[in-house]
Design a protein around this motif. Structure first.
Motif, short mmCIF file in Angstrom:
data_model
loop_
_atom_site.label_atom_id
_atom_site.label_comp_id
_atom_site.label_asym_id
_atom_site.label_seq_id
_atom_site.Cartn_x
_atom_site.Cartn_y
_atom_site.Cartn_z
N ASP A 135 4.70 8.59 -5.34
CA ASP A 135 3.98 8.67 -4.40
C ASP A 135 2.64 7.87 -4.72
O ASP A 135 1.84 7.06 -4.09
N ARG A 136 2.24 8.18 -6.11
CA ARG A 136 1.09 7.43 -6.68
C ARG A 136 1.32 5.66 -6.63
O ARG A 136 0.43 5.02 -6.21
N THR A 137 2.33 5.47 -7.06
CA THR A 137 2.70 3.97 -7.00
C THR A 137 2.84 3.36 -5.62
O THR A 137 2.33 2.21 -5.46
N HIS A 138 3.16 4.33 -4.93
CA HIS A 138 3.39 3.87 -3.52
C HIS A 138 2.05 3.71 -2.90
O HIS A 138 1.51 2.77 -1.98
N ALA A 196 -0.88 3.12 -4.54
CA ALA A 196 -1.39 2.02 -5.19
C ALA A 196 -1.02 0.34 -4.51
O ALA A 196 -1.76 -0.55 -4.16
N ALA A 197 0.43 0.56 -4.20
CA ALA A 197 0.79 -0.76 -3.52
C ALA A 197 0.38 -0.67 -2.16
O ALA A 197 0.02 -1.98 -1.62
N ASP A 198 0.28 0.09 -1.50
CA ASP A 198 -0.35 0.28 0.00
C ASP A 198 -1.95 -0.37 -0.02
O ASP A 198 -2.32 -0.99 0.93
N ASN A 247 -3.01 -2.51 -2.38
CA ASN A 247 -3.09 -3.85 -2.57
C ASN A 247 -2.81 -4.66 -1.20
O ASN A 247 -3.47 -5.57 -0.90
N ALA A 248 -1.63 -3.99 -0.56
CA ALA A 248 -1.17 -4.49 0.82
C ALA A 248 -2.56 -4.50 1.51
O ALA A 248 -2.81 -5.59 2.51
N ARG A 281 -4.20 7.41 -1.43
CA ARG A 281 -4.10 7.51 -2.91
C ARG A 281 -4.82 8.80 -3.30
O ARG A 281 -4.11 9.51 -4.32
N ALA A 318 -5.53 3.55 3.29
CA ALA A 318 -4.74 3.38 1.98
C ALA A 318 -5.51 4.18 0.89
O ALA A 318 -4.88 4.77 -0.02
N GLN A 357 -5.63 -4.68 1.40
CA GLN A 357 -6.91 -5.26 0.68
C GLN A 357 -6.44 -6.88 1.14
O GLN A 357 -7.15 -7.61 1.43
#
Length: 191
Positions: A136-139, A141-143, A145-146, A81, A77, A148
């Motif tokens: 893509d940046r937002t995706h 960042a969500a990846d 968090n998921a 990023r 992830a 972790q």
């Protein structure tokens, strides 16, 4: 009976029973507060070596494929990023070419065959991507968090399983001690 409890303990702790430098003891482990143990004594399970709860948890986390996969998910992830941020950089391409000929013709009075060289550099940047780069940046960042959250979840699941196996082995050892005491008392009653 003693043999079967040992095999149960071996099965319960098979994934975490790595040979240790702690020498094995001849006496079975006792729970803290039981007769013959000090109040500050750590609970331990004897398999091939003496294992306390912290060692069991540490070994379980070290050898768990689920924890390793979750840690790799976090690493991947973070890599996604970096790729998403790299989309903002321009693309750069460099080219070069060399041509040499062994043709017998001589160019304008020199005795050397003709040779040609070329080099080039090109750069390009996307000016408008319709919001793809920020998405893509937002995706990414969500990846992160998921990944972790999965890492923490897998860690707690392995710790829970290790603690459950540890305490179940202690319970089985204590039940075995009670059974031995009952058999000894029954044998004394028969005399």
């Amino acid at each position: 009976m003693k043999r079967s409890i040992r095999s149960v303990a071996t099965l319960l702790l098979a994934s975490i029973a790595v040979p240790s430098s702690v020498p094995a003891q001849d006496t079975p482990p006792r729970a803290a507060g039981s007769p013959g143990s000090g109040a500050d004594t750590l609970q331990a399970v004897r398999l091939d070596s003496l294992l306390d709860l912290d060692t069991v948890i540490r070994r379980a986390l070290a050898v768990s494929p689920a924890v390793t996969a979750a840690q790799e998910g976090v690493r991947i992830a973070h890599s996604e990023r970096r790729v998403a941020f790299g989309e903002y950089l321009p693309s750069v391409a460099a080219t070069s070419a060399a041509l040499s000929s062994d043709v017998g013709s001589v160019s304008f009075g020199s005795g050397l065959p003709p040779t040609a060289y070329s080099a080039g550099v090109a750069a390009s940047a996307d000016l408008f991507t319709g919001g793809r780069r920020s998405a893509d940046r937002t995706h990414a960042a969500a990846d992160i968090n998921a990944a972790q959250a999965t890492n923490v979840s897998q860690g707690y699941a392995v710790i829970y399983a290790a603690k459950a196996a540890f305490y179940e082995t202690l319970r089985a050892t204590d039940l075995l001690d009670v059974a031995h005491a009952t058999v000894a008392q029954a044998e004394q009653g028969l005399r």
